[in-house]
Each structure stands twice: as structure tokens, then as C-alpha cells.
Motif scaffolding. Structure first.
Motif, PDB file in Angstrom:
ATOM      1  N   GLN A   1       0.831  -1.207   0.000  1.00 55.21           N
ATOM      2  CA  GLN A   1       0.000   0.000   0.000  1.00 55.21           C
ATOM      3  C   GLN A   1       0.870   1.263   0.000  1.00 55.21           C
ATOM      4  O   GLN A   1       0.519   2.257  -0.641  1.00 55.21           O
ATOM      5  CB  GLN A   1      -0.943  -0.002   1.206  1.00 55.21           C
ATOM      6  N   TRP A   2       1.975   1.211   0.714  1.00 57.90           N
ATOM      7  CA  TRP A   2       2.916   2.341   0.726  1.00 57.90           C
ATOM      8  C   TRP A   2       3.436   2.599  -0.694  1.00 57.90           C
ATOM      9  O   TRP A   2       3.452   3.733  -1.169  1.00 57.90           O
ATOM     10  CB  TRP A   2       4.073   2.032   1.678  1.00 57.90           C
ATOM     11  N   VAL A   3       3.865   1.540  -1.355  1.00 54.07           N
ATOM     12  CA  VAL A   3       4.357   1.664  -2.732  1.00 54.07           C
ATOM     13  C   VAL A   3       3.272   2.244  -3.628  1.00 54.07           C
ATOM     14  O   VAL A   3       3.518   3.155  -4.423  1.00 54.07           O
ATOM     15  CB  VAL A   3       4.827   0.292  -3.263  1.00 54.07           C
ATOM     16  N   TRP A   4       2.050   1.740  -3.462  1.00 50.90           N
ATOM     17  CA  TRP A   4       0.965   2.159  -4.345  1.00 50.90           C
ATOM     18  C   TRP A   4       0.600   3.629  -4.153  1.00 50.90           C
ATOM     19  O   TRP A   4       0.303   4.330  -5.108  1.00 50.90           O
ATOM     20  CB  TRP A   4      -0.250   1.271  -4.115  1.00 50.90           C
ATOM     21  N   ARG A   5       0.641   4.098  -2.926  1.00 47.55           N
ATOM     22  CA  ARG A   5       0.313   5.500  -2.657  1.00 47.55           C
ATOM     23  C   ARG A   5       1.324   6.451  -3.288  1.00 47.55           C
ATOM     24  O   ARG A   5       0.964   7.560  -3.701  1.00 47.55           O
ATOM     25  CB  ARG A   5       0.247   5.753  -1.145  1.00 47.55           C
ATOM     26  N   HIS A   6       2.576   6.050  -3.363  1.00 49.79           N
ATOM     27  CA  HIS A   6       3.636   6.966  -3.785  1.00 49.79           C
ATOM     28  C   HIS A   6       4.193   6.682  -5.181  1.00 49.79           C
ATOM     29  O   HIS A   6       4.979   7.481  -5.698  1.00 49.79           O
ATOM     30  CB  HIS A   6       4.777   6.928  -2.769  1.00 49.79           C
ATOM     31  N   LEU A   7       3.780   5.566  -5.784  1.00 51.65           N
ATOM     32  CA  LEU A   7       4.364   5.177  -7.068  1.00 51.65           C
ATOM     33  C   LEU A   7       4.075   6.193  -8.169  1.00 51.65           C
ATOM     34  O   LEU A   7       4.957   6.547  -8.963  1.00 51.65           O
ATOM     35  CB  LEU A   7       3.846   3.793  -7.478  1.00 51.65           C
ATOM     36  N   GLY A   8       2.828   6.679  -8.242  1.00 50.12           N
ATOM     37  CA  GLY A   8       2.456   7.610  -9.300  1.00 50.12           C
ATOM     38  C   GLY A   8       3.306   8.865  -9.311  1.00 50.12           C
ATOM     39  O   GLY A   8       3.785   9.306 -10.371  1.00 50.12           O
ATOM     40  N   GLU A   9       3.521   9.450  -8.129  1.00 46.92           N
ATOM     41  CA  GLU A   9       4.303  10.691  -8.066  1.00 46.92           C
ATOM     42  C   GLU A   9       5.753  10.441  -8.458  1.00 46.92           C
ATOM     43  O   GLU A   9       6.395  11.307  -9.074  1.00 46.92           O
ATOM     44  CB  GLU A   9       4.216  11.295  -6.671  1.00 46.92           C
ATOM     45  N   LYS A  10       6.284   9.267  -8.127  1.00 41.73           N
ATOM     46  CA  LYS A  10       7.652   8.928  -8.523  1.00 41.73           C
ATOM     47  C   LYS A  10       7.750   8.733 -10.036  1.00 41.73           C
ATOM     48  O   LYS A  10       8.713   9.178 -10.671  1.00 41.73           O
ATOM     49  CB  LYS A  10       8.116   7.662  -7.810  1.00 41.73           C
ATOM     50  N   LEU A  11       6.752   8.073 -10.618  1.00 39.25           N
ATOM     51  CA  LEU A  11       6.773   7.834 -12.065  1.00 39.25           C
ATOM     52  C   LEU A  11       6.591   9.136 -12.839  1.00 39.25           C
ATOM     53  O   LEU A  11       7.165   9.316 -13.917  1.00 39.25           O
ATOM     54  CB  LEU A  11       5.683   6.832 -12.434  1.00 39.25           C
ATOM     55  N   LYS A  12       5.776  10.031 -12.303  1.00 35.74           N
ATOM     56  CA  LYS A  12       5.534  11.313 -12.958  1.00 35.74           C
ATOM     57  C   LYS A  12       6.827  12.096 -13.141  1.00 35.74           C
ATOM     58  O   LYS A  12       7.014  12.805 -14.140  1.00 35.74           O
ATOM     59  CB  LYS A  12       4.532  12.134 -12.146  1.00 35.74           C
ATOM     60  N   ASP A  13       7.732  11.965 -12.184  1.00 28.88           N
ATOM     61  CA  ASP A  13       8.991  12.702 -12.231  1.00 28.88           C
ATOM     62  C   ASP A  13      10.123  11.905 -12.877  1.00 28.88           C
ATOM     63  O   ASP A  13      11.269  12.354 -12.887  1.00 28.88           O
ATOM     64  CB  ASP A  13       9.410  13.105 -10.810  1.00 28.88           C
ATOM     65  N   SER A  14       9.799  10.708 -13.377  1.00 29.89           N
ATOM     66  CA  SER A  14      10.838   9.860 -13.961  1.00 29.89           C
ATOM     67  C   SER A  14      10.857  10.007 -15.484  1.00 29.89           C
ATOM     68  O   SER A  14      10.000  10.657 -16.067  1.00 29.89           O
ATOM     69  CB  SER A  14      10.594   8.393 -13.599  1.00 29.89           C
TER      70      SER A  14
END
Length: 218
Positions: A48-61
Motif C-alpha cells: 500500500q505504501w508503494v501504491w500510494r507513492h508510485l504515481g508521483e515517482k513515475l511522474k517525475d521519472s
């Protein structure tokens, strides 16, 4: 056969871009797991931690998920496992097993209506996609399962949709929404291998004209 034109960075082939994505994406997820562990997130809550933050990390990748489309359109949608926590020995005692699967839709395609036996939720990373969702019930006195899809939402890029839980509102179908370009959503499954589909409902029974609700049979 329908051909899809996919733009890759100048001087980079589709194969090179796909190979790069297969390295970059696990690196992003691995860093998120490490961050969660450092913040004392319990292992059972790491997915759940990964899922909450994955989008914001991918957006900046600089990850190019378009490489998953390839150069031609497949007759049916694709499910491609792009991360499994069990493949990383360092994480086996730090998180419950989970997998991330890319759902790749060509223009106008949709997944079969289905439910899941594990927690899951879609994260749009490319194109446009609509999710039609609801729940599973039984026809009276027959034992036949029926999917009732009475809700719809257009997925927002890099914003994970609400988690689905087994035996609750976990029946859905994903549709490519633009009609003229591919789309990709990531599903995170709290499952070691990404084998999460429990029941498929391929037979449309009816659609309510006023509400738009759909009934699907096994």
C-alpha cells in the motif's frame, strides 16, 4: 493487422527503450520499498505504501511505458508482469509478496469483466482509460454468479485508483477511452506472481438505459 506508431526518444530503438524500462521501473519500486522500510512501515503495509507513492515517482521519472506497446496491435489486451518483490532476496523479510502488472490496451480495446482474489487497484501511466466497476452477486436459486457494474470513473494519470479488496467492490473492466491511441495501466496485486484473476464474466446480460449499470454472466 492494425499498426500503431509509437514515438521513442531520438536514436533509441523500441527494444532498447523496453530494456531500459525493465531496469528503470524495478529501480523506482525498489527505492520506494527501501523508503518505506526506513520509515518503519510494517511489512504487511509496504504494498500500500508503494501504491500510494508510485504515481508521483513515475511522474517525475523518464520511464517510457510506451515501449510496452511494441510496434503492432495485438488482438487482445496484454498483461505483462513488470515487477515481483519475490525476485529480490533483500525484500523477502521486509514486505509481504506483491507484483505489479501492466495492462496494455490497443485503441478501442477493453479487458474482460473480472474480479480478483487479491487486493488490487489501477494506476494509469499512458493514454486514456475508463474503469467500469461494481460487485459480484448470485442469481436467485441458481448459484450462477453475476457481475453488476454500476459505477464508472475515468482514470487520472499517475493517480492510483482506490484499492479493491477481495469479496467487496472488486469486479471491474478497463476500457481504452480515446479510441485512437494505446493506453497502459499498472495493477498492483498483493500476490507473489501477479496471478490475481478469480472469475471472468464474458457474457453481457443487459444494460440499464437510465443508470448505465451493466449485468454480466459467467
Amino acid at each position: 493487422m492494425m499498426w500503431i506508431l509509437v514515438a521513442f526518444p531520438s536514436g533509441v530503438s523500441a527494444t532498447e527503450s523496453l530494456d531500459t524500462m525493465k531496469i528503470q521501473f524495478p529501480n523506482v519500486v525498489s527505492r520506494l520499498i527501501a523508503e518505506g522500510v526506513n520509515k518503519k512501515v510494517p511489512g504487511r503495509e509496504i504494498p500500500q505504501w508503494v501504491w500510494r507513492h508510485l504515481g508521483e515517482k513515475l511522474k517525475d521519472s523518464a520511464i517510457h511505458f510506451s515501449s510496452l506497446h511494441g510496434t503492432d496491435c495485438h488482438k487482445t489486451y496484454q498483461r505483462i508482469v513488470i515487477f515481483r518483490s519475490e525476485d529480490y532476496a533483500d525484500f523477502r523479510n521486509k514486505t509481504v509478496p506483491f507484483a505489479i502488472v501492466a495492462i496494455v490496451l490497443c485503441p478501442g480495446q477493453e479487458t474482460v469483466t473480472h474480479d480478483h482474489n487479491v487486493e488490487c487497484g489501477p494506476l494509469l501511466v499512458n493514454g486514456e482509460m475508463t474503469e467500469v466497476y461494481g460487485y459480484t452477486d448470485n442469481l436467485v436459486n441458481t448459484g450462477t454468479r453475476i457481475a453488476i457494474l454500476d459505477k464508472k470513473r475515468k482514470l487520472e494519470k499517475y493517480h492510483p485508483a482506490q484499492y479493491f479488496l477481495p469479496d467487496q467492490d472488486n469486479t471491474h473492466r478497463l476500457q481504452e477511452a480515446s479510441g485512437d491511441k494505446p493506453a497502459i495501466a499498472l495493477n498492483l496485486y498483493v500476490d507473489a506472481r501477479g496471478n490475481s484473476i478469480r472469475n471472468r464474466f464474458p457474457n453481457l446480460l443487459r444494460i440499464d438505459n437510465e443508470s448505465g449499470a451493466e449485468w454480466w454472466l459467467e
